[in-house]
Each structure stands twice: as structure tokens, then as C-alpha cells.
Motif scaffolding. Structure first.
Motif, PDB file in Angstrom:
ATOM      1  N   MET A 169      -4.771 -22.596   7.841  1.00 24.90           N
ATOM      2  CA  MET A 169      -4.262 -21.977   6.427  1.00 24.90           C
ATOM      3  C   MET A 169      -4.265 -20.348   5.645  1.00 24.90           C
ATOM      4  O   MET A 169      -3.486 -19.043   5.869  1.00 24.90           O
ATOM      5  CB  MET A 169      -4.091 -22.719   5.157  1.00 24.90           C
ATOM      6  N   ARG A 170      -6.296 -20.295   6.312  1.00 27.59           N
ATOM      7  CA  ARG A 170      -6.793 -18.849   5.324  1.00 27.59           C
ATOM      8  C   ARG A 170      -5.914 -17.607   6.857  1.00 27.59           C
ATOM      9  O   ARG A 170      -5.625 -16.647   6.069  1.00 27.59           O
ATOM     10  CB  ARG A 170      -8.021 -18.970   5.601  1.00 27.59           C
ATOM     11  N   PHE A 171      -6.043 -17.923   7.762  1.00 24.84           N
ATOM     12  CA  PHE A 171      -5.580 -17.663   8.956  1.00 24.84           C
ATOM     13  C   PHE A 171      -3.794 -16.848   8.429  1.00 24.84           C
ATOM     14  O   PHE A 171      -3.601 -15.082   8.449  1.00 24.84           O
ATOM     15  CB  PHE A 171      -5.498 -17.700  10.512  1.00 24.84           C
ATOM     16  N   VAL A 172      -3.041 -17.457   8.431  1.00 26.83           N
ATOM     17  CA  VAL A 172      -1.841 -17.105   7.899  1.00 26.83           C
ATOM     18  C   VAL A 172      -2.402 -16.372   6.537  1.00 26.83           C
ATOM     19  O   VAL A 172      -1.137 -15.401   6.893  1.00 26.83           O
ATOM     20  CB  VAL A 172      -1.035 -18.382   7.574  1.00 26.83           C
ATOM     21  N   LYS A 173      -2.114 -16.322   5.811  1.00 27.99           N
ATOM     22  CA  LYS A 173      -2.881 -15.908   4.587  1.00 27.99           C
ATOM     23  C   LYS A 173      -3.335 -14.315   4.625  1.00 27.99           C
ATOM     24  O   LYS A 173      -2.667 -13.416   4.564  1.00 27.99           O
ATOM     25  CB  LYS A 173      -3.126 -16.495   3.653  1.00 27.99           C
ATOM     26  N   VAL A 174      -4.129 -14.496   5.365  1.00 26.20           N
ATOM     27  CA  VAL A 174      -4.547 -13.095   6.440  1.00 26.20           C
ATOM     28  C   VAL A 174      -3.743 -12.180   6.952  1.00 26.20           C
ATOM     29  O   VAL A 174      -3.846 -10.779   7.249  1.00 26.20           O
ATOM     30  CB  VAL A 174      -5.825 -13.543   6.473  1.00 26.20           C
ATOM     31  N   THR A 175      -3.599 -13.403   8.197  1.00 25.68           N
ATOM     32  CA  THR A 175      -1.746 -12.202   8.723  1.00 25.68           C
ATOM     33  C   THR A 175      -1.041 -11.626   8.057  1.00 25.68           C
ATOM     34  O   THR A 175      -0.385 -10.814   8.594  1.00 25.68           O
ATOM     35  CB  THR A 175      -1.595 -13.471   9.962  1.00 25.68           C
ATOM     36  N   TYR A 176      -0.307 -12.233   7.033  1.00 28.26           N
ATOM     37  CA  TYR A 176       0.479 -12.499   5.866  1.00 28.26           C
ATOM     38  C   TYR A 176       0.472 -10.544   4.894  1.00 28.26           C
ATOM     39  O   TYR A 176       0.592 -10.009   5.255  1.00 28.26           O
ATOM     40  CB  TYR A 176       1.012 -13.320   5.009  1.00 28.26           C
ATOM     41  N   SER A 177      -1.055 -10.844   4.915  1.00 29.76           N
ATOM     42  CA  SER A 177      -1.393  -9.592   4.080  1.00 29.76           C
ATOM     43  C   SER A 177      -1.379  -8.601   5.123  1.00 29.76           C
ATOM     44  O   SER A 177      -1.342  -7.450   4.117  1.00 29.76           O
ATOM     45  CB  SER A 177      -3.170 -10.079   3.762  1.00 29.76           C
ATOM     46  N   GLU A 178      -1.787  -8.752   6.509  1.00 30.77           N
ATOM     47  CA  GLU A 178      -1.244  -7.499   7.468  1.00 30.77           C
ATOM     48  C   GLU A 178      -0.221  -7.081   7.087  1.00 30.77           C
ATOM     49  O   GLU A 178      -0.176  -5.738   7.816  1.00 30.77           O
ATOM     50  CB  GLU A 178      -2.076  -8.471   8.964  1.00 30.77           C
ATOM     51  N   PHE A 179       0.685  -8.018   6.937  1.00 30.15           N
ATOM     52  CA  PHE A 179       2.137  -7.941   8.277  1.00 30.15           C
ATOM     53  C   PHE A 179       2.748  -6.775   6.392  1.00 30.15           C
ATOM     54  O   PHE A 179       3.443  -6.087   6.545  1.00 30.15           O
ATOM     55  CB  PHE A 179       2.825  -8.486   7.976  1.00 30.15           C
ATOM     56  N   SER A 180       2.116  -7.219   5.486  1.00 24.64           N
ATOM     57  CA  SER A 180       2.048  -6.544   4.075  1.00 24.64           C
ATOM     58  C   SER A 180       1.977  -5.365   3.712  1.00 24.64           C
ATOM     59  O   SER A 180       2.763  -4.516   3.503  1.00 24.64           O
ATOM     60  CB  SER A 180       1.918  -7.426   2.772  1.00 24.64           C
ATOM     61  N   LYS A 181       0.535  -5.559   4.376  1.00 25.02           N
ATOM     62  CA  LYS A 181       0.894  -3.749   4.375  1.00 25.02           C
ATOM     63  C   LYS A 181       0.774  -2.797   5.539  1.00 25.02           C
ATOM     64  O   LYS A 181       1.544  -1.467   5.084  1.00 25.02           O
ATOM     65  CB  LYS A 181      -1.184  -3.398   5.066  1.00 25.02           C
ATOM     66  N   LEU A 182       1.006  -3.407   6.683  1.00 24.99           N
ATOM     67  CA  LEU A 182       2.245  -2.379   7.589  1.00 24.99           C
ATOM     68  C   LEU A 182       4.018  -2.094   6.924  1.00 24.99           C
ATOM     69  O   LEU A 182       3.817  -1.149   7.527  1.00 24.99           O
ATOM     70  CB  LEU A 182       2.855  -3.814   8.900  1.00 24.99           C
ATOM     71  N   ILE A 183       3.846  -2.891   6.195  1.00 25.97           N
ATOM     72  CA  ILE A 183       5.349  -2.659   5.695  1.00 25.97           C
ATOM     73  C   ILE A 183       5.658  -1.949   4.592  1.00 25.97           C
ATOM     74  O   ILE A 183       6.089  -1.356   4.136  1.00 25.97           O
ATOM     75  CB  ILE A 183       6.452  -4.137   4.952  1.00 25.97           C
ATOM     76  N   ASN A 184       3.861  -1.667   3.962  1.00 26.32           N
ATOM     77  CA  ASN A 184       4.104  -0.778   2.627  1.00 26.32           C
ATOM     78  C   ASN A 184       3.784   0.734   3.253  1.00 26.32           C
ATOM     79  O   ASN A 184       2.771   1.450   2.269  1.00 26.32           O
ATOM     80  CB  ASN A 184       3.041  -1.659   1.642  1.00 26.32           C
ATOM     81  N   SER A 185       3.063   0.805   4.476  1.00 25.99           N
ATOM     82  CA  SER A 185       2.586   1.673   5.292  1.00 25.99           C
ATOM     83  C   SER A 185       3.349   2.763   5.690  1.00 25.99           C
ATOM     84  O   SER A 185       4.936   1.987   6.092  1.00 25.99           O
ATOM     85  CB  SER A 185       2.163   1.501   6.479  1.00 25.99           C
TER      86      SER A 185
END
Length: 261
Positions: free
Chosen positions: A1-17
Motif C-alpha cells: 500500500m505504501r509503495f502505491v502511495k509513493v508511486t501515486y505521488s510520483e505520478f502527481s509530480k509528473l502531471i504537475n510538471s
């Protein structure tokens, strides 16, 4: 679950770049326009034109199944540049320092970043290549393929081209992350994309083991001077990626978070 949250965070950073959206616009909007131009040029000279009948042609026009892929070469450059920038950007403006306040498990964070780049590259590559090829055949009208069903060969080459883009982008990302500098992957890969890789491969046997030359084996059409050998190209690129990813992971685990105050 933690890995999923970290991956989601990375996708969020990508979308906002901003860099991601610039690349997205270039290959989703501009590249299909180049497909239209390619189709217009083909219609103006005829589908059976050759360098003998039209001296301005550098090579013969490929069979109908391969139309649109020359225009799709445009997107390789911006997405590879984006890969290098993405890898290096973690060490700029204390980005990595901030990220590790949320997740301090480096292997987990490294994997999340790699998966984010991998999935986003596959998706945008496939979409842009398909749109470019489809638009090309729409412009050809009755002379072209059905832009929705295309042909088995065309679908296969859409897959090959997507794979080529993805592997080279992952390589660019891992080199940028390893050297903490976007200039290194750009100096290494961009000149190869601008035909240096093909030039070296044609003149020296070792040149075909360079990343972009290996990628050319994956996407080579019947009119290209180099053979279509996807197995060879994929194996060479996977070896490059395995080597750089392992070193980048080792460096990422043991180095400091970078940045100067």
C-alpha cells in the motif's frame, strides 16, 4: 500500500510538471501535423515514386503499411530529452530532499520513479504514434488504410516504435539520475538520434551497439539501409538499460540527497 502511495505521488509530480506538458503537446499535437505534411508530399509525387523518378527523394517510398512512421520519428527526440531531464531534476531545487521527507526508503522511491517514467512513456508514445499514423492514412483518403483498423504490419510497427521510444527514454532517465545532470544523457543520445548512430553503425561494426543504432534495428522499414532485427535491437538496449539502472540504483542508495543551500 505504501509503495502505491509513493508511486501515486510520483505520478502527481509528473502531471504537475511543465516539462511533461511541453513534451505531451509536441508529440500529441505537432507530430500528427507532420504526418499530414508527409501524406501531402506523398500524394503530390505518387505512392510509387522512387529516387530514380524523383531525384529529390533520399530513399524509396515504403509500402503502404509503413506510412506515417517517418513523421513519428519526430517525437523520439523530445521524449528522450524529457527522460534525461526527469532523471536529473530530482537533484535540482532540493526536490529529492523534499520527496524523502515523505518516503525515506530509497529502493522503493527509485522503483516508483522508474515505474512512473515507464508507464507514462508507454502511454503517450503509443497514443501519439497511433494518432500520427492514423492521421497520415486519413489524409491519403481512399489510397490509404482504414485509419482505425490499419493493418497487422502497421499495428506491429506501432508496437515496435513504442518499445523503441520507451527503452531509450528509460535509458536517458537512468543516465540523468546517475550523473545528476541532464546534459550527460543529452550529449550521449541526442547526436545519435540526429543520424550519428546510423553513421557509425554503417562504417564500424561496433557502432550498431550504440543505443539509438540498436533502436533502429527495432523500427527499420524495408527501405532503410539497416536491417529490421528487433530481437537484436531489444537485447542490446536491454543490456544498456540493465547496466545503467543498476549503477543508478547503487548510486541513488548511497549518495546524499544533493542540493546546496
Amino acid at each position: 500500500m505504501r509503495f502505491v502511495k509513493v508511486t501515486y505521488s510520483e505520478f502527481s509530480k509528473l502531471i504537475n510538471s511543465r516539462g511533461w506538458w511541453i513534451v505531451f503537446g509536441l508529440i500529441i499535437i505537432l507530430q500528427p501535423l507532420l504526418g499530414l505534411l508527409e501524406a501531402s508530399q506523398i500524394l503530390s509525387i505518387g505512392l510509387d515514386a522512387t529516387p530514380e523518378t524523383h531525384p529529390d527523394l533520399l530513399e524509396a517510398i515504403p509500402p503502404l503499411d509503413y506510412f506515417g512512421f517517418d513523421a513519428a520519428l519526430f517525437g523520439l527526440l523530445p521524449i528522450v530529452i524529457w527522460g534525461g531531464i526527469s532523471g536529473a531534476s530530482e537533484y535540482k531545487n532540493h526536490n529529492l530532499r523534499t520527496t524523502m521527507l515523505y518516503s525515506n526508503k530509497r529502493k522503493e522511491l527509485f522503483s516508483a520513479k522508474l515505474i512512473t517514467v515507464l508507464i507514462s512513456t508507454i502511454l503517450v508514445s503509443f497514443i501519439s504514434i497511433f494518432i500520427t499514423v492514423a492521421v497520415t492514412h486519413v489524409k491519403l483518403g481512399s489510397l490509404g488504410l482504414n485509419p482505425f483498423s490499419l493493418s497487422p504490419i502497421t499495428w506491429k510497427f506501432i508496437g515496435y516504435t513504442t518499445l523503441d521510444w520507451t527503452l531509450l527514454t528509460i535509458l536517458s532517465f537512468s543516465i540523468g539520475l546517475l550523473f545528476r545532470n541532464m546534459i550527460v544523457p543529452l550529449i550521449f543520445l541526442v547526436p545519435q538520434i540526429y543520424n550519428l548512430g546510423s553513421y557509425l553503425a554503417e562504417r564500424w561494426s561496433w557502432g550498431e551497439y550504440l543505443p539509438v543504432a540498436a533502436g533502429n534495428f527495432i523500427v527499420a522499414t524495408p527501405v532503410k539501409p539497416y536491417p529490421h532485427d528487433p530481437v537484436k535491437g531489444i537485447l542490446i538496449l536491454l543490456l544498456w538499460i540493465l547496466f545503467t539502472v543498476l549503477i543508478a540504483l547503487y548510486s541513488f542508495n548511497r549518495s546524499d540527497v544533493g542540493g546546496k543551500y
